[in-house]
Motif scaffolding. Sequence first.
Motif, short mmCIF file in Angstrom:
data_model
loop_
_atom_site.label_atom_id
_atom_site.label_comp_id
_atom_site.label_asym_id
_atom_site.label_seq_id
_atom_site.Cartn_x
_atom_site.Cartn_y
_atom_site.Cartn_z
N GLY A 13 -1.30 92.63 35.54
CA GLY A 13 -2.05 91.50 36.08
C GLY A 13 -2.86 91.78 37.33
N VAL A 14 -2.82 93.02 37.85
CA VAL A 14 -3.55 93.30 39.09
C VAL A 14 -5.03 93.61 38.87
N GLY A 15 -5.44 93.81 37.62
CA GLY A 15 -6.86 94.04 37.35
C GLY A 15 -7.22 95.46 36.95
N LYS A 16 -6.24 96.23 36.49
CA LYS A 16 -6.50 97.62 36.10
C LYS A 16 -7.51 97.71 34.95
N SER A 17 -7.32 96.90 33.93
CA SER A 17 -8.19 96.97 32.75
C SER A 17 -9.61 96.52 33.07
N THR A 18 -9.74 95.46 33.83
CA THR A 18 -11.07 94.98 34.23
C THR A 18 -11.81 96.06 35.01
N LEU A 19 -11.12 96.66 35.98
CA LEU A 19 -11.71 97.72 36.80
C LEU A 19 -12.02 98.95 35.94
N GLY A 20 -11.07 99.36 35.13
CA GLY A 20 -11.23 100.57 34.32
C GLY A 20 -12.38 100.50 33.34
N LYS A 21 -12.50 99.39 32.64
CA LYS A 21 -13.59 99.22 31.66
C LYS A 21 -14.94 99.22 32.35
N GLU A 22 -15.05 98.53 33.47
CA GLU A 22 -16.31 98.47 34.20
C GLU A 22 -16.65 99.83 34.80
N LEU A 23 -15.66 100.51 35.31
CA LEU A 23 -15.86 101.85 35.88
C LEU A 23 -16.37 102.81 34.79
N ALA A 24 -15.78 102.74 33.62
CA ALA A 24 -16.21 103.60 32.51
C ALA A 24 -17.65 103.30 32.12
N SER A 25 -18.02 102.03 32.07
CA SER A 25 -19.38 101.69 31.67
C SER A 25 -20.40 102.14 32.71
N ARG A 26 -20.00 102.16 33.98
CA ARG A 26 -20.94 102.57 35.04
C ARG A 26 -20.99 104.08 35.25
N THR A 27 -19.92 104.80 34.86
CA THR A 27 -19.86 106.24 35.16
C THR A 27 -19.99 107.13 33.93
N GLY A 28 -19.76 106.56 32.74
CA GLY A 28 -19.76 107.39 31.54
C GLY A 28 -18.45 108.11 31.30
N LEU A 29 -17.44 107.87 32.15
CA LEU A 29 -16.12 108.45 31.90
C LEU A 29 -15.47 107.70 30.74
N THR A 30 -14.47 108.31 30.13
CA THR A 30 -13.76 107.72 29.00
C THR A 30 -12.61 106.86 29.51
N TYR A 31 -12.54 105.60 29.07
CA TYR A 31 -11.48 104.69 29.49
C TYR A 31 -10.38 104.66 28.44
N ILE A 32 -9.13 104.86 28.89
CA ILE A 32 -7.99 104.77 27.98
C ILE A 32 -6.94 103.83 28.57
N ASN A 33 -6.68 102.74 27.85
CA ASN A 33 -5.61 101.81 28.19
C ASN A 33 -4.38 102.29 27.41
N VAL A 34 -3.35 102.76 28.13
CA VAL A 34 -2.18 103.33 27.48
C VAL A 34 -1.47 102.31 26.59
N GLY A 35 -1.44 101.05 27.00
CA GLY A 35 -0.83 100.01 26.18
C GLY A 35 -1.52 99.87 24.83
N ASP A 36 -2.87 99.90 24.85
CA ASP A 36 -3.64 99.82 23.60
C ASP A 36 -3.45 101.07 22.75
N LEU A 37 -3.45 102.23 23.40
CA LEU A 37 -3.24 103.51 22.71
C LEU A 37 -1.89 103.50 21.98
#
Length: 171
Positions: A13-37
């Motif tokens: 609930g602290v905002g990891k996924s929101t930050l991670g997805k947006e960071l990936a879209s802005r940097t081109g890095l690959t985003y992996i949510n371990v829960g989804d994986l």
Amino acid sequence: MRRPNVLLTGTPGVGKSTLGKELASRTGLTYINVGDLAKEGELYEGFDEEYECPILDEDRVIDELEDKMREGGVIVDYHGCDFFPEQWFHIVFVLRTDNSFLYDRLESRGYKGKKLQDNIQCEIFQTLYEEAMLSYREEIVHQLPSNTPEDLERNLDQIMQWIEQWMKDNN
């Protein structure tokens, strides 16, 4: 070109996924949510009746991520961090949220009773920050406030500056 691996961790609930997805879209890095994986690959070793959630098979998660992590350029999002190999990450960000915000976020996700209280306590006692500090070199672990949209933007800017600098220094 080498690219860094980034770990985003913190209480649910602290905002990891929101930050991670947006960071990936802005940097081109690959985003992996371990829960989804874990859900997609059924990387579980049982079910926790008390918390009403599956139990992660950490060894299978490591096996699943190993090649991607070796290549670099990965943002990993998970609320735990002590089972990942230390050498995987170039930097670790622990997101922190005030309890008044966190309570509402978790409640809106359907958390209640013991699960809700334990996650709030986890944040109060800095459990995941301490876990990160024990699991990784102190100088790569950073806390970031994650309460408001302004915090999100500041965190994105800060992490993007760090990634740019890392790439200059390592290529």
